[in-house]
Motif scaffolding. Structure first.
Motif, short mmCIF file in Angstrom:
data_model
loop_
_atom_site.label_atom_id
_atom_site.label_comp_id
_atom_site.label_asym_id
_atom_site.label_seq_id
_atom_site.Cartn_x
_atom_site.Cartn_y
_atom_site.Cartn_z
N ILE A 42 41.18 43.02 38.73
CA ILE A 42 40.36 41.98 39.45
C ILE A 42 39.22 42.19 39.75
CG2 ILE A 42 40.29 40.28 41.32
CD1 ILE A 42 42.68 39.35 39.17
N ILE A 43 39.08 43.35 40.60
CA ILE A 43 37.69 43.84 40.94
C ILE A 43 36.93 44.54 39.68
CG2 ILE A 43 38.54 43.88 43.46
CD1 ILE A 43 38.44 47.12 42.99
N GLY A 100 41.40 33.44 39.08
CA GLY A 100 41.17 34.77 39.29
C GLY A 100 39.81 35.03 39.97
N ASN A 101 38.67 34.49 39.49
CA ASN A 101 37.38 34.65 40.18
C ASN A 101 37.34 34.19 41.62
OD1 ASN A 101 34.45 35.28 39.61
ND2 ASN A 101 33.98 33.07 40.21
N ASP A 102 38.11 33.05 41.85
CA ASP A 102 38.14 32.72 43.30
C ASP A 102 39.06 33.79 44.21
OD1 ASP A 102 37.07 30.15 42.71
OD2 ASP A 102 38.92 29.08 42.59
N LEU A 103 39.93 34.28 43.65
CA LEU A 103 40.46 35.35 44.24
C LEU A 103 39.61 36.44 44.60
CD1 LEU A 103 43.23 36.48 45.34
CD2 LEU A 103 43.54 37.48 43.15
N PHE A 108 37.27 40.64 47.81
CA PHE A 108 36.77 41.69 47.55
C PHE A 108 35.85 42.43 48.66
CE2 PHE A 108 32.92 44.21 45.82
CZ PHE A 108 33.69 45.45 45.27
N SER A 109 35.26 41.59 49.23
CA SER A 109 34.24 42.01 50.56
C SER A 109 35.41 42.34 51.57
CB SER A 109 33.49 40.71 51.06
OG SER A 109 32.34 40.60 50.01
#
Length: 152
Positions: A42-43, A100-103, A108-109
């Motif tokens: 994901i990251i 996935g982009n929303d997650l 991430f931060s």
């Protein structure tokens, strides 16, 4: 008085640190209902248009066989999708779905802050020195690997 460090004691500490780091990172990632390899994907895909399997494997350090299963599980969760390559009909790229982009955007931060707590007592010079030592060890591993590989 502490005994002087030796190769076996350094190796043991390196392995203990690696295991402790993975357990610490996993404690945060598991709250997202993901495994570390899944979150790594994901990251790695975050803020990209996607990437081919091979490049994704190189960037995540997940082996090809394991990566296939990780991608399948992320597909089942609706977080990634396989897209046929526009240039090579035999290959596929992997990209984040909207979910996935929303997650990625949400977590991430937060994950970086969570990991950053480990370095709270380190000065910038400590971090720079640690990075230098780890790079030197990595280069030694790669160099020794090349020297010890048997001819094919």
């Amino acid at each position: 008085m502490d005994k002087p460090a030796t190769f076996p004691t350094v190796l043991r500490e390196l392995l203990r640190t690696h295991q402790a780091f993975l357990a610490y990172a996993a404690s945060h990632v598991h709250k997202l209902d993901l495994t570390l390899p899944q979150f790594d994907v994901i990251i790695t895909l975050g803020n990209t248009p996607g990437m081919p399997y091979k490049k994704l494997g190189e960037k995540t350090l997940i082996t090809k066989g394991t990566l296939t299963g990780v991608i399948s599980r992320l597909e089942d969760k609706g977080l990634v999708q396989r897209v046929a390559s526009e240039t090579d009909g035999r290959s596929q790229s992997i990209r984040l779905t909207e979910a996935g982009n929303d997650l990625y955007e949400r977590t991430f931060s937060e994950h970086l802050l969570f990991i950053g707590q480990l370095f709270a007592s380190y000065s910038p010079e400590d971090i720079q020195a640690l990075e230098g030592h780890l790079k030197r060890l990595h280069e030694a591993i790669l160099s020794t690997q090349k020297k010890t590989q048997l001819p094919q």
